[in-house]
Design a protein around this motif. Structure first.
Motif, PDB file in Angstrom:
ATOM      1  N   LEU A  12      -2.971   3.058   4.069  1.00  0.00           N
ATOM      2  CA  LEU A  12      -2.707   3.099   2.632  1.00  0.00           C
ATOM      3  C   LEU A  12      -1.283   3.579   2.347  1.00  0.00           C
ATOM      4  CD1 LEU A  12      -3.874   2.759  -0.214  1.00  0.00           C
ATOM      5  CD2 LEU A  12      -4.596   5.146  -0.084  1.00  0.00           C
ATOM      6  N   SER A  13      -0.848   4.587   3.075  1.00  0.00           N
ATOM      7  CA  SER A  13       0.504   5.117   2.879  1.00  0.00           C
ATOM      8  C   SER A  13       1.565   4.082   3.262  1.00  0.00           C
ATOM      9  CB  SER A  13       0.673   6.393   3.697  1.00  0.00           C
ATOM     10  OG  SER A  13       1.937   6.957   3.465  1.00  0.00           O
ATOM     11  N   LEU A  14       1.313   3.347   4.327  1.00  0.00           N
ATOM     12  CA  LEU A  14       2.268   2.305   4.735  1.00  0.00           C
ATOM     13  C   LEU A  14       2.362   1.195   3.689  1.00  0.00           C
ATOM     14  CD1 LEU A  14       1.718   1.947   8.572  1.00  0.00           C
ATOM     15  CD2 LEU A  14       3.735   2.815   7.375  1.00  0.00           C
ATOM     16  N   ILE A  15       1.253   0.842   3.092  1.00  0.00           N
ATOM     17  CA  ILE A  15       1.280  -0.191   2.044  1.00  0.00           C
ATOM     18  C   ILE A  15       2.111   0.302   0.859  1.00  0.00           C
ATOM     19  CG2 ILE A  15      -0.142  -1.354   0.303  1.00  0.00           C
ATOM     20  CD1 ILE A  15      -2.320  -1.582   2.435  1.00  0.00           C
ATOM     21  N   ILE A  16       1.864   1.535   0.432  1.00  0.00           N
ATOM     22  CA  ILE A  16       2.594   2.084  -0.712  1.00  0.00           C
ATOM     23  C   ILE A  16       4.075   2.259  -0.371  1.00  0.00           C
ATOM     24  CG2 ILE A  16       2.844   4.134  -2.174  1.00  0.00           C
ATOM     25  CD1 ILE A  16      -0.238   4.402  -1.979  1.00  0.00           C
ATOM     26  N   ALA A  17       4.361   2.795   0.829  1.00  0.00           N
ATOM     27  CA  ALA A  17       5.759   3.024   1.231  1.00  0.00           C
ATOM     28  C   ALA A  17       6.516   1.699   1.370  1.00  0.00           C
ATOM     29  CB  ALA A  17       5.809   3.809   2.539  1.00  0.00           C
ATOM     30  N   THR A  18       5.845   0.661   1.864  1.00  0.00           N
ATOM     31  CA  THR A  18       6.491  -0.653   1.977  1.00  0.00           C
ATOM     32  C   THR A  18       6.818  -1.205   0.597  1.00  0.00           C
ATOM     33  OG1 THR A  18       5.289  -1.082   4.028  1.00  0.00           O
ATOM     34  CG2 THR A  18       6.245  -2.985   2.912  1.00  0.00           C
ATOM     35  N   GLY A  19       5.902  -1.048  -0.337  1.00  0.00           N
ATOM     36  CA  GLY A  19       6.175  -1.490  -1.713  1.00  0.00           C
ATOM     37  C   GLY A  19       7.351  -0.736  -2.313  1.00  0.00           C
ATOM     38  N   MET A  20       7.419   0.559  -2.070  1.00  0.00           N
ATOM     39  CA  MET A  20       8.530   1.353  -2.590  1.00  0.00           C
ATOM     40  C   MET A  20       9.848   0.966  -1.900  1.00  0.00           C
ATOM     41  SD  MET A  20       7.184   3.116  -4.896  1.00  0.00           S
ATOM     42  CE  MET A  20       7.773   4.696  -5.364  1.00  0.00           C
ATOM     43  N   LEU A  21       9.775   0.671  -0.600  1.00  0.00           N
ATOM     44  CA  LEU A  21      10.966   0.248   0.147  1.00  0.00           C
ATOM     45  C   LEU A  21      11.499  -1.071  -0.415  1.00  0.00           C
ATOM     46  CD1 LEU A  21      12.852   0.748   2.592  1.00  0.00           C
ATOM     47  CD2 LEU A  21      11.257  -0.620   3.934  1.00  0.00           C
ATOM     48  N   LEU A  22      10.597  -2.007  -0.687  1.00  0.00           N
ATOM     49  CA  LEU A  22      11.011  -3.297  -1.243  1.00  0.00           C
ATOM     50  C   LEU A  22      11.569  -3.142  -2.655  1.00  0.00           C
ATOM     51  CD1 LEU A  22       8.109  -5.592   0.021  1.00  0.00           C
ATOM     52  CD2 LEU A  22      10.454  -5.431   0.907  1.00  0.00           C
ATOM     53  N   ALA A  23      11.147  -2.080  -3.349  1.00  0.00           N
ATOM     54  CA  ALA A  23      11.661  -1.818  -4.690  1.00  0.00           C
ATOM     55  C   ALA A  23      12.984  -1.056  -4.642  1.00  0.00           C
ATOM     56  CB  ALA A  23      10.642  -1.040  -5.507  1.00  0.00           C
ATOM     57  N   VAL A  54      11.425   7.262   0.168  1.00  0.00           N
ATOM     58  CA  VAL A  54       9.985   7.530   0.204  1.00  0.00           C
ATOM     59  C   VAL A  54       9.470   7.523   1.646  1.00  0.00           C
ATOM     60  CG1 VAL A  54       7.754   6.545  -0.452  1.00  0.00           C
ATOM     61  CG2 VAL A  54       9.598   6.670  -2.116  1.00  0.00           C
ATOM     62  N   LEU A  55      10.068   6.719   2.526  1.00  0.00           N
ATOM     63  CA  LEU A  55       9.574   6.580   3.903  1.00  0.00           C
ATOM     64  C   LEU A  55       9.528   7.898   4.677  1.00  0.00           C
ATOM     65  CD1 LEU A  55      11.069   3.167   5.060  1.00  0.00           C
ATOM     66  CD2 LEU A  55       8.690   3.735   4.611  1.00  0.00           C
ATOM     67  N   PRO A  56      10.606   8.701   4.719  1.00  0.00           N
ATOM     68  CA  PRO A  56      10.507   9.951   5.483  1.00  0.00           C
ATOM     69  C   PRO A  56       9.464  10.907   4.913  1.00  0.00           C
ATOM     70  CG  PRO A  56      12.795   9.546   4.827  1.00  0.00           C
ATOM     71  CD  PRO A  56      11.960   8.482   4.217  1.00  0.00           C
ATOM     72  N   PHE A  57       9.328  10.938   3.588  1.00  0.00           N
ATOM     73  CA  PHE A  57       8.331  11.830   2.992  1.00  0.00           C
ATOM     74  C   PHE A  57       6.911  11.360   3.287  1.00  0.00           C
ATOM     75  CE2 PHE A  57      12.103  12.849   0.455  1.00  0.00           C
ATOM     76  CZ  PHE A  57      12.121  14.220   0.650  1.00  0.00           C
ATOM     77  N   ALA A  58       6.713  10.047   3.349  1.00  0.00           N
ATOM     78  CA  ALA A  58       5.398   9.524   3.727  1.00  0.00           C
ATOM     79  C   ALA A  58       5.079   9.930   5.173  1.00  0.00           C
ATOM     80  CB  ALA A  58       5.363   8.008   3.575  1.00  0.00           C
ATOM     81  N   GLY A  59       6.089   9.872   6.042  1.00  0.00           N
ATOM     82  CA  GLY A  59       5.891  10.307   7.429  1.00  0.00           C
ATOM     83  C   GLY A  59       5.567  11.789   7.526  1.00  0.00           C
ATOM     84  N   LEU A  60       6.274  12.605   6.731  1.00  0.00           N
ATOM     85  CA  LEU A  60       5.987  14.045   6.712  1.00  0.00           C
ATOM     86  C   LEU A  60       4.573  14.329   6.196  1.00  0.00           C
ATOM     87  CD1 LEU A  60       9.346  15.548   5.405  1.00  0.00           C
ATOM     88  CD2 LEU A  60       8.333  15.871   7.662  1.00  0.00           C
TER      89      LEU A  60
END
Length: 168
Positions: A36-47, A52-58
């Motif tokens: 779920l986090s990867l889906i959200i982070a990918t959407g944010m990355l594309l935007a 957002v990616l490092p914080f999702a990893g943390l």
């Protein structure tokens, strides 16, 4: 959880915390959170919001650490054995780490009554000034079951209230 074991020396009971989920169940929940986090982070990355990616990893690392810590603490176990003249208490995680042998006749059992009705009472074995906590991880029903077992084996459980601790 209170489980009776069979043993030649006397009545033996295994005391463990309640575990709502196995280690594999915890991993499945964590993997679902990763997905779920990867889906959200990918959407944010594309935007264009790449921070957002490092914080999702943390966040996922902290969640994994919390799952591991909780699961590890739920592996605690205590074995309480009633022999004719002795009470033996063994504590540990994956192996026996501590052991006490207390004479049955001179051992006292204290039950610290909680201040709130939803809090389970705490049990202690006492011999010669040494006070040993007994299964502090049990819930209210399991603590009541353990008190009944102790009384059935001839030990009198004495109730007490601890004095209030001052915060300042």
């Amino acid at each position: 959880m209170v489980e009776q074991l069979s043993q030649r020396e006397g009545d033996c009971f295994l005391l463990t915390p309640n575990r709502s989920m196995s280690w594999r169940g915890n991993i499945r929940i964590w993997l679902a959170a990763v997905f779920l986090s990867l889906i959200i982070a990918t959407g944010m990355l594309l935007a264009g919001a790449w921070p957002v990616l490092p914080f999702a990893g943390l966040e996922l690392t902290a969640l994994a650490a919390a799952f591991y810590y909780t699961s590890r603490r739920c592996q605690r176990r205590e074995v309480l054995t009633f022999a004719p003249e002795l009470i033996r208490l063994e504590k540990g995680l994956t192996r026996k780490e501590q052991e006490w042998e207390l004479p049955r006749r001179h051992t006292r059992v204290w039950q610290d009554m909680p201040r709130h009705p939803w809090t389970p009472p705490k049990l202690h074995l006492q011999f010669r000034g040494e006070e040993i906590s007994l299964a502090p991880f049990l819930n209210i029903d399991d603590t009541e079951e353990l008190v009944a077992i102790l009384e059935r084996h001839g030990l009198r459980v004495e109730k007490r209230r601890r004095p209030e601790k001052l915060l300042f």
